[in-house]
Design an enzyme around this catalytic site. Structure first.
Site, PDB file in Angstrom:
ATOM      1  N   LYS A  40     -34.009 -25.064  -4.625  1.00 30.64           N
ATOM      2  CA  LYS A  40     -33.971 -23.735  -5.243  1.00 30.64           C
ATOM      3  C   LYS A  40     -34.472 -23.825  -6.667  1.00 30.64           C
ATOM      4  O   LYS A  40     -34.178 -24.784  -7.381  1.00 30.64           O
ATOM      5  CB  LYS A  40     -32.494 -23.257  -5.236  1.00 30.64           C
ATOM      6  CG  LYS A  40     -32.265 -21.922  -5.859  1.00 30.64           C
ATOM      7  CD  LYS A  40     -32.119 -20.852  -4.789  1.00 30.64           C
ATOM      8  CE  LYS A  40     -32.108 -19.464  -5.357  1.00 30.64           C
ATOM      9  NZ  LYS A  40     -33.441 -19.012  -5.831  1.00 30.64           N
ATOM     10  N   ASP A  63     -22.000 -26.907  -9.281  1.00 30.23           N
ATOM     11  CA  ASP A  63     -21.569 -26.892  -7.873  1.00 30.23           C
ATOM     12  C   ASP A  63     -22.206 -25.762  -7.067  1.00 30.23           C
ATOM     13  O   ASP A  63     -21.533 -25.050  -6.325  1.00 30.23           O
ATOM     14  CB  ASP A  63     -20.034 -26.800  -7.771  1.00 30.23           C
ATOM     15  CG  ASP A  63     -19.355 -28.008  -8.388  1.00 30.23           C
ATOM     16  OD1 ASP A  63     -19.872 -29.118  -8.206  1.00 30.23           O
ATOM     17  OD2 ASP A  63     -18.327 -27.834  -9.076  1.00 30.23           O
ATOM     18  N   LYS A  89     -39.083 -25.818  -8.097  1.00 27.55           N
ATOM     19  CA  LYS A  89     -39.681 -24.924  -9.102  1.00 27.55           C
ATOM     20  C   LYS A  89     -41.119 -24.633  -8.726  1.00 27.55           C
ATOM     21  O   LYS A  89     -41.768 -25.473  -8.096  1.00 27.55           O
ATOM     22  CB  LYS A  89     -39.662 -25.576 -10.495  1.00 27.55           C
ATOM     23  CG  LYS A  89     -39.741 -24.566 -11.624  1.00 27.55           C
ATOM     24  CD  LYS A  89     -38.390 -23.904 -11.849  1.00 27.55           C
ATOM     25  CE  LYS A  89     -38.383 -22.927 -12.978  1.00 27.55           C
ATOM     26  NZ  LYS A  89     -37.001 -22.575 -13.361  1.00 27.55           N
TER      27      LYS A  89
HETATM   28  P1  NAD Z   1     -39.361 -13.762 -19.591  1.00 25.23           P
HETATM   29  O1  NAD Z   1     -40.783 -13.868 -19.207  1.00 25.23           O
HETATM   30  O2  NAD Z   1     -38.544 -12.633 -19.102  1.00 25.23           O
HETATM   31  O3  NAD Z   1     -39.193 -13.795 -21.182  1.00 25.23           O
HETATM   32  C1  NAD Z   1     -39.749 -14.766 -21.997  1.00 25.23           C
HETATM   33  C2  NAD Z   1     -39.961 -14.133 -23.362  1.00 25.23           C
HETATM   34  O4  NAD Z   1     -40.384 -15.142 -24.271  1.00 25.23           O
HETATM   35  C3  NAD Z   1     -41.031 -13.049 -23.338  1.00 25.23           C
HETATM   36  O5  NAD Z   1     -40.545 -11.889 -23.986  1.00 25.23           O
HETATM   37  C4  NAD Z   1     -42.200 -13.692 -24.081  1.00 25.23           C
HETATM   38  O6  NAD Z   1     -42.994 -12.752 -24.767  1.00 25.23           O
HETATM   39  C5  NAD Z   1     -41.450 -14.615 -25.037  1.00 25.23           C
HETATM   40  N1  NAD Z   1     -42.294 -15.700 -25.531  1.00 25.23           N
HETATM   41  C6  NAD Z   1     -43.286 -16.354 -24.898  1.00 25.23           C
HETATM   42  N2  NAD Z   1     -43.826 -17.276 -25.709  1.00 25.23           N
HETATM   43  C7  NAD Z   1     -43.164 -17.190 -26.872  1.00 25.23           C
HETATM   44  C8  NAD Z   1     -43.258 -17.875 -28.093  1.00 25.23           C
HETATM   45  N3  NAD Z   1     -44.174 -18.840 -28.283  1.00 25.23           N
HETATM   46  N4  NAD Z   1     -42.395 -17.540 -29.092  1.00 25.23           N
HETATM   47  C9  NAD Z   1     -41.476 -16.577 -28.928  1.00 25.23           C
HETATM   48  N5  NAD Z   1     -41.345 -15.887 -27.781  1.00 25.23           N
HETATM   49  C10 NAD Z   1     -42.176 -16.194 -26.771  1.00 25.23           C
HETATM   50  O7  NAD Z   1     -38.729 -15.180 -19.159  1.00 25.23           O
HETATM   51  P2  NAD Z   1     -37.207 -15.521 -18.915  1.00 25.23           P
HETATM   52  O8  NAD Z   1     -36.947 -15.379 -17.472  1.00 25.23           O
HETATM   53  O9  NAD Z   1     -36.345 -14.839 -19.917  1.00 25.23           O
HETATM   54  O10 NAD Z   1     -37.229 -17.089 -19.203  1.00 25.23           O
HETATM   55  C11 NAD Z   1     -37.114 -17.620 -20.528  1.00 25.23           C
HETATM   56  C12 NAD Z   1     -36.622 -19.063 -20.426  1.00 25.23           C
HETATM   57  O11 NAD Z   1     -35.370 -19.073 -19.728  1.00 25.23           O
HETATM   58  C13 NAD Z   1     -37.531 -20.012 -19.660  1.00 25.23           C
HETATM   59  O12 NAD Z   1     -37.435 -21.296 -20.232  1.00 25.23           O
HETATM   60  C14 NAD Z   1     -36.925 -20.022 -18.275  1.00 25.23           C
HETATM   61  O13 NAD Z   1     -37.234 -21.191 -17.552  1.00 25.23           O
HETATM   62  C15 NAD Z   1     -35.455 -19.962 -18.630  1.00 25.23           C
HETATM   63  N6  NAD Z   1     -34.591 -19.494 -17.537  1.00 25.23           N
HETATM   64  C16 NAD Z   1     -34.770 -18.267 -16.945  1.00 25.23           C
HETATM   65  C17 NAD Z   1     -33.926 -17.867 -15.923  1.00 25.23           C
HETATM   66  C18 NAD Z   1     -34.021 -16.515 -15.267  1.00 25.23           C
HETATM   67  O14 NAD Z   1     -33.153 -16.197 -14.439  1.00 25.23           O
HETATM   68  N7  NAD Z   1     -34.980 -15.679 -15.584  1.00 25.23           N
HETATM   69  C19 NAD Z   1     -32.909 -18.726 -15.478  1.00 25.23           C
HETATM   70  C20 NAD Z   1     -32.740 -19.950 -16.108  1.00 25.23           C
HETATM   71  C21 NAD Z   1     -33.584 -20.327 -17.139  1.00 25.23           C
END
Ligand code: NAD
Length: 469
Positions: free
Chosen positions: A70, A99, A106
């Site tokens: 996942k 858990d 990915k």
């Molecule tokens: P998203 O695309 O919704 O948001 C990312 C944001 O970061 C956007 O607003 C984008 O404009 C901004 N961004 C991009 N480059 C940037 C930079 N250089 N400086 C500042 N801002 C910048 O993505 P998300 O889902 O919120 O994911 C963000 C992080 O969280 C990632 O590392 C992702 O792997 C992690 N994450 C997301 C989830 C999820 O459920 N969506 C779960 C776990 C981890």
């Protein structure tokens, strides 16, 4: 310098540090660290003007100690094999730590999203899903993608629709992807789950009196100054929940720059402003910084990187002012930067713990799809009736009568979102204390203890399958 070290290698370095605490035989450790499989695909997509663009994508299955694997799919111009394998490995450890019974996976699609029309993006996402389906890299019991950077309910909707169209006759098709829109089998609370989990994790951390004393901070969230990098799904919801709990968002960094206002920034208004195409630099605030990365160095107690990996490096780590780094993003702190910050006594809430709320609620969504029933449907009215019977009995004993407001407040059964949020809160609180206790026992930091605990859990799963002694 560590940003030049491949992301997968950085995750590997964190694993190596944790390995002695996990006390695993070499062969088993080697198996856990290795990526089980990576599928790299290139496919043609027709653009609106009739031209053809060849798009690259990946799907990695890191550890198959549990199935399905996942993890999200990312649409980003930086997507690469190194990135998806690193993120898949992080998913393995994240799921184990909290858990959630999955291996780690990915996906990534390498395009600059903003350069494509909605129809073009739809064709890209559908074709990517087609490719995964052809090679069995998607399915309720093999590999379940979900949202990540650049992927939300709309893209997930295209994915599940494509998968279902290609897979008729198989059971539980909707369980092949999570983060779906509600009408396609999604679950209430998934959209905000990662940000909510980030909030629960931070709240738990700042509630530990001893730990806050060591940082020179008062316990509790009230008045804590927060800076957020990336106002996307994770950053926006984390900001909203933190604000609701009394923290003050004093800085936000986005692609185009950063803003700072010690009096507080209205996260909701800023989000809406950007959603309508506005730049962060035009939003009213005391200070606007053209250099987005400078936002990370603003004065605050809690820094929430919620954008990309490799944001805090040995170059800027010495200038970070926050006492707590709450890793909403995956991999925002490089290994060398971690060491600099740890020496400075900064508390780092590691990504694999702090952003696990997303996969936790995705797990609830998957369970809902497998059972074909909305959570709360079977018991909600029963619970409300039971509470009413208790109130009736209290009325009889006391001779007093409860007004309708009391009954409305007390005699309620749990709705789907109540069950989801309660399961999420429980997961985040338990995992925090398990990680913190282990860190204390081993005299190490939260990241190392989180990795070590995860390694142990993955090892147990391999042993339970009879693969290793
Ligand atoms: P998203 O695309 O919704 O948001 C990312 C944001 O970061 C956007 O607003 C984008 O404009 C901004 N961004 C991009 N480059 C940037 C930079 N250089 N400086 C500042 N801002 C910048 O993505 P998300 O889902 O919120 O994911 C963000 C992080 O969280 C990632 O590392 C992702 O792997 C992690 N994450 C997301 C989830 C999820 O459920 N969506 C779960 C776990 C981890």
């Amino acid at each position: 310098m560590s940003p030049n070290i491949p992301f997968f290698k950085q995750v590997d370095q964190y694993v190596n540090r944790a390995a002695p605490f996990a006390e695993l035989p070499d062969g088993l450790l080697a198996q856990i660290k290795a990526t089980n499989a990576v599928y790299h695909v290139s496919f043609p997509v027709e653009m609106d003007d009739g031209s053809i663009r060849v798009v690259e994508g990946w799907r990695a299955a890191h550890s198959v100690h549990k199935l399905p694997v996942k993890g999200g799919v990312r649409i980003s111009e930086h997507a690469s094999e190194d990135e998806v394998t690193a993120l898949a490995a992080l998913m393995t450890f994240k799921c184990a730590l909290v858990d959630v019974p999955y291996g780690g996976g990915k996906g990534g699609i390498r395009v600059e999203k903003h350069n494509f029309s909605e129809r073009e993006l739809e064709r890209i996402v559908r074709r990517y899903t087609f490719e995964l389906t052809q090679k069995n890299f998607i399915g309720p019991s093999v590999d379940v993608p979900g949202p990540d950077m650049g992927v939300g309910a709309r893209e997930i909707g295209w994915m599940v629709d494509t998968y279902m169209a290609l897979s008729t006759g198989k059971p539980h098709l909707q369980a092949a992807v999570t983060g779906k829109p509600l009408p396609l089998g999604g679950i209430r609370g998934r959209v905000e789950a990662t940000g909510r989990g980030v909030f629960f994790g931070i709240r738990e951390a700042v509630d530990q009196k001893d730990d806050m004393e060591a940082l020179g901070l008062e316990p509790g969230l009230e008045g804590k100054r927060v800076v957020i990098q990336g106002l996307g799904n994770v950053g926006y919801y984390a900001g909203r929940f933190l604000t609701d709990a009394g923290a003050v968002v004093v800085g936000v960094a986005e692609r185009e720059g950063a803003i700072h206002d010690p009096k507080g920034i209205d996260v909701e208004a800023l989000f809406q402003h950007r959603a309508q195409g506005g730049s962060i630099l035009e939003f009213p605030a005391k200070e606007a910084l053209e250099d987005a990365r400078a936002g990370l160095e603003l004065d605050c107690e809690i820094l929430v990187p919620a954008a990309l990996e490799n944001q805090i490096t040995p170059e800027n780590a010495p200038r970070i002012q926050a006492r707590i780094i709450a890793e909403g993003a995956n991999g925002p702190v490089t290994v060398d930067a971690h060491d600099i910050l740890a020496r400075r006594g900064v508390l780092m809430l590691p990504d694999m713990y702090l952003n696990a709320g997303g996969v936790t609620v995705s797990y609830f969504e998957w369970l809902k799809n497998l059972s074909n029933v909305r959570l709360g449907r079977m018991n909600r009215r029963f619970e409300a009736a039971a509470q009413n019977r208790v109130l009736d009995a209290v009325e009889v004993v006391t001779g007093k009568t409860f007004g309708p407001e009391v009954r409305e407040e007390v005699a309620v059964g749990a709705r789907e979102e109540d069950v989801v949020n309660s399961g999420l809160e429980d997961t985040m609180i338990n995992a925090y204390h398990e990680t913190r206790e282990a860190a204390k026992d081993w005299d190490t930091d939260l990241r190392t203890s989180a990795y070590a605990l995860a390694l142990r859990k993955v090892a147990t799963a391999y042993r339970d399958r009879g693969i290793f002694p």
